[in-house]
Design an enzyme around this catalytic site. Structure first.
Site, mmCIF file in Angstrom:
data_model
loop_
_atom_site.group_PDB
_atom_site.id
_atom_site.type_symbol
_atom_site.label_atom_id
_atom_site.label_comp_id
_atom_site.label_asym_id
_atom_site.label_seq_id
_atom_site.Cartn_x
_atom_site.Cartn_y
_atom_site.Cartn_z
ATOM 1 N N ASN A 114 0.869 -1.180 0.000
ATOM 2 C CA ASN A 114 0.000 0.000 0.000
ATOM 3 C C ASN A 114 0.904 1.228 0.000
ATOM 4 O O ASN A 114 1.446 1.612 1.030
ATOM 5 C CB ASN A 114 -0.882 -0.042 1.259
ATOM 6 N N LYS A 152 3.090 0.865 3.265
ATOM 7 C CA LYS A 152 2.795 -0.183 4.252
ATOM 8 C C LYS A 152 2.839 -1.525 3.533
ATOM 9 O O LYS A 152 2.452 -1.602 2.367
ATOM 10 C CB LYS A 152 1.394 0.029 4.844
ATOM 11 N N HIS A 211 -12.742 3.865 0.291
ATOM 12 C CA HIS A 211 -12.754 2.901 1.406
ATOM 13 C C HIS A 211 -13.504 1.620 1.037
ATOM 14 O O HIS A 211 -13.956 0.885 1.919
ATOM 15 C CB HIS A 211 -13.460 3.460 2.674
ATOM 16 N N ARG A 219 -11.171 17.007 7.078
ATOM 17 C CA ARG A 219 -11.961 17.328 5.874
ATOM 18 C C ARG A 219 -13.368 17.768 6.267
ATOM 19 O O ARG A 219 -13.961 17.201 7.188
ATOM 20 C CB ARG A 219 -12.068 16.112 4.952
ATOM 21 N N GLU A 274 -8.154 -4.304 5.606
ATOM 22 C CA GLU A 274 -8.082 -4.109 4.151
ATOM 23 C C GLU A 274 -6.981 -4.976 3.541
ATOM 24 O O GLU A 274 -7.120 -5.463 2.424
ATOM 25 C CB GLU A 274 -7.821 -2.620 3.856
#
Ligand code: AMP
Length: 400
Positions: free
Chosen positions: A7, A14, A180, A241, A384
């Protein structure tokens, strides 16, 4: 088969190695400050202490080189040679409308992903750099791309079309995509397992509440709506955000504050959210501490955040004509007992009743609704990387 999951961010990376014969995590790590002074790799073989190595890495290729060394290290490694790695799974943020599923990476796929760079200029380039680096260092190993947007491709047009001139969708691809997706899919599948039901029979609302946050409506295993849109800025209030705002605010702030082009976008992405409201931090732990000491803006930030999550839960119950399970995941969703309590408070008429005792849990798969709650409320830590490894394994296991 052992699968390496990568990732890649712009200056960080990662990774994990999993043995997919039994879905066991063998090692994981993080590379930070790629291309900067003080680049560092932190590697952990499961069951052993972490080790940290500060070593110059000018780009993603050098960073991946150090990952491969760590993975093969005599003491901390999990393979003797990279030949033992059967496939590599890469997280890629944006696939536009091109892919609704994970895919084996080919020249054609890479070309398609290059075309998506415009849609995700901050995310896709480092993802592609990671793929190129792995291909250079492991030229014979099959690679799979797993997309954040893919799971949301089942949304119907009424969920993804913005009410702006239609040609902007046709010419520029301006529509809602959602993000996501890997996390929403993982927790929805786990929820069905935990409830001992087929995903096909369930209506699930998944709340991925982390520093970035989104909610999805999942009916019969398919995403029919999600709160993030053209970019990850839309939807819930997040760490930094803004989430949904009146679009007229953008030009209004720009004129009032004499901002240069692009600065308003930066403010909405990096200085807004619970940080913007509280003026304290984007981290819910800091905000809750301040709120407990009586800081009114911290209290307000928490209320505005919860209000928006409840707003989407209500909307998605209407869209699906009901809900069987509400899932909480990611940093806030998994750990923030107080926030889950505020979000679920006073929803009894909708059949949603949180058990205040069962809710006192962090980071552990647990049903936290009361026994008389028609809707199950479930805490599920997201994973994930496992999802990426599963797709990678499924796509490559029969390749020669
Ligand atoms: P994520 O983006 O999923 O890694 O989530 C990170 C966020 O989770 C942090 O910024 C915190 O706001 C939040 N978080 C982590 N642990 C806790 C906790 N124990 N209580 C409240 N919030 C937490």
């Amino acid at each position: 088969m052992k699968v390496l999951v990568i990732n890649c961010g712009s200056s960080s990376l990662k990774y994990q190695v999993l043995d997919m014969t039994n879905e066991v995590l063998l090692c994981k790590g993080l590379v930070e400050r790629i291309g900067m002074e003080g680049a560092v790799i932190t590697h952990e073989k499961i069951g052993m202490d972490k080790f940290k190595l500060v070593v110059p890495m000018k780009d993603h290729k050098e960073a991946i080189g150090h990952v491969l060394e760590a993975v093969q290290d005599e003491n901390h490694g999990v393979v003797k040679s990279m030949d033992e790695i059967g496939a590599v799974g890469h997280r890629v943020v944006h696939a536009g409308e091109k892919y609704a599923h994970s895919v084996l990476i080919t020249e054609e796929v890479l070309k398609a992903l290059e075309e998506c760079v415009e849609l995700a200029p901050l995310h896709n380039p480092p993802n592609l750099a990671g793929i190129a680096a792995c291909q250079a260092l492991m030229p014979k190993t099959p690679m799979v791309a797993v997309f954040d947007t893919a799971f949301h491709q089942t949304m119907p047009p009424e969920s993804y079309i913005y009410a702006i001139p239609y040609e902007y969708y046709q010419k520029h691809g301006i529509r809602r995509y959602g993000f996501h997706g890997t996390s929403h899919k993982y927790v929805a599948e786990r929820a069905a397992d935990i409830m001992n039901c087929a995903l096909d029979d369930l209506k699930i609302i998944t709340c991925h509440l982390g520093n970035g946050a989104s909610v999805s409506a999942i009916k019969r295993g398919k995403c029919i709506d999600t709160s993030m849109g053209f970019t990850p800025l839309e939807g819930l209030v997040m760490g930094t955000r803004s989430g949904d705002i009146d679009p007229a605010i953008v030009t209004y702030i720009r004129d009032k504050e004499n901002l240069e082009a692009g600065v308003a976008n930066d403010i909405l992405n990096k200085k807004s959210g619970v940080l913007g409201i509280s003026g304290i931090s984007s981290d819910f732990r800091d905000i809750e501490e301040a709120a407990a000491e009586g800081n009114e803006r911290a209290q307000l930030a928490l209320k505005v955040f919860a209000h928006k999550v409840r707003f989407y839960i209500g909307a998605y119950i209407a869209e699906m004509n009901g809900v069987d399970a509400i899932v909480f995941t990611a940093g806030v969703g998994e750990n923030d007992i107080e926030m889950r309590d505020i979000i679920c408070n006073d929803l009894g008429n909708l059949g949603i009743k949180l058990d205040l005792v069962k809710n006192k849990v962090r980071g552990k798969e647990t049903i936290i609704s009361r026994d008389d709650s028609r809707v199950k409320i479930i805490l599920i830590p997201t994973n994930e990387e496992l999802m990426i490894a599963r797709d990678t394994y499924d796509i490559t296991k029969n390749l020669k």
